[in-house]
Scaffold this motif. Structure first.
Motif, mmCIF file in Angstrom:
data_model
loop_
_atom_site.group_PDB
_atom_site.id
_atom_site.type_symbol
_atom_site.label_atom_id
_atom_site.label_comp_id
_atom_site.label_asym_id
_atom_site.label_seq_id
_atom_site.Cartn_x
_atom_site.Cartn_y
_atom_site.Cartn_z
ATOM 1 N N PRO A 1 2.915 -10.702 3.037
ATOM 2 C CA PRO A 1 3.014 -9.422 2.332
ATOM 3 C C PRO A 1 3.738 -8.400 3.188
ATOM 4 N N GLU A 2 4.400 -7.441 2.529
ATOM 5 C CA GLU A 2 5.196 -6.467 3.246
ATOM 6 C C GLU A 2 4.336 -5.517 4.073
ATOM 7 N N THR A 3 3.185 -5.124 3.550
ATOM 8 C CA THR A 3 2.293 -4.250 4.298
ATOM 9 C C THR A 3 0.942 -4.936 4.416
#
Length: 146
Positions: free
Chosen positions: A98-100
Motif C-alpha cells: 500500500p502507498e501509505t
C-alpha cells in the motif's frame, strides 16, 4: 534535427493527454500460465476459471496487482476473455505494498480525564454557591426590627 531542444519541444505542443483506461492498462502486470485440462489457471495462490477452449494452452494473465479478483486473459496475443475467480484466498499481489502504511491505534488507559475534571469542577462550584442563603422564609412570624 538541427533544432534546439526547447524549440523542438514547444513546436510539438499541445500534447495529447492519455485516456484514463489506457493509462490504467499501461500499469497492469502480466504473467504467463498454462491452462489445466479442467480450464483453471493458478496465480499467487488463487485459482481462476477460464474458457474451456483454452485447455492446455499457455496464456497471458493481465491484472491489477492491488486487485486480483479481475483478470484479463490473452492467448496468442489476442483477447480471450476474463478469468473468473474459482477459489480466491489472496486478494492482492504479495509484492504490492500500500502507498501509505496504516497508522497503529494508540492504546487507551481506560481513564476518562475530561470526566474527572468535569466532576471536580462541578463539585468546586457547588460548594462556593449557597443557594439556601437566597431563599426568603415566608412563614416566619418575626418582623424586622426598627
Amino acid at each position: 534535427t538541427g533544432a534546439a531542444p526547447l524549440g523542438r519541444w514547444m513546436a510539438g505542443s499541445p500534447f495529447a493527454v492519455p485516456n484514463p483506461a489506457d493509462l490504467a492498462e499501461a500499469f497492469r502486470w502480466s504473467e504467463h500460465r498454462t491452462v489445466t485440462k479442467t480450464a483453471l489457471v493458478s496465480l499467487h495462490g488463487n485459482r481462476y476459471q477460464v474458457d474451456p477452449l483454452l485447455s492446455g494452452q499457455r496464456v497471458e494473465l493481465v491484472f491489477d496487482p492491488f486487485d486480483l479478483s479481475f483478470l484479463r486473459v490473452r492467448a496468442n496475443g489476442q483477447d480471450a476473455g476474463t478469468a473468473l475467480p474459482y477459489q480466491i484466498s489472496r486478494h492482492s499481489h504479495p509484492k504490492a505494498r500500500p502507498e501509505t502504511p496504516a497508522e497503529l491505534p494508540r492504546p487507551t488507559t481506560g481513564i476518562d480525564y475530561l470526566g474527572l475534571i468535569d466532576t471536580a469542577h462541578t463539585r468546586t462550584v457547588a460548594e462556593k454557591v449557597n443557594y439556601a442563603a437566597f431563599a426568603v422564609d415566608l412563614e416566619s412570624d418575626t418582623e424586622p426590627e426598627q
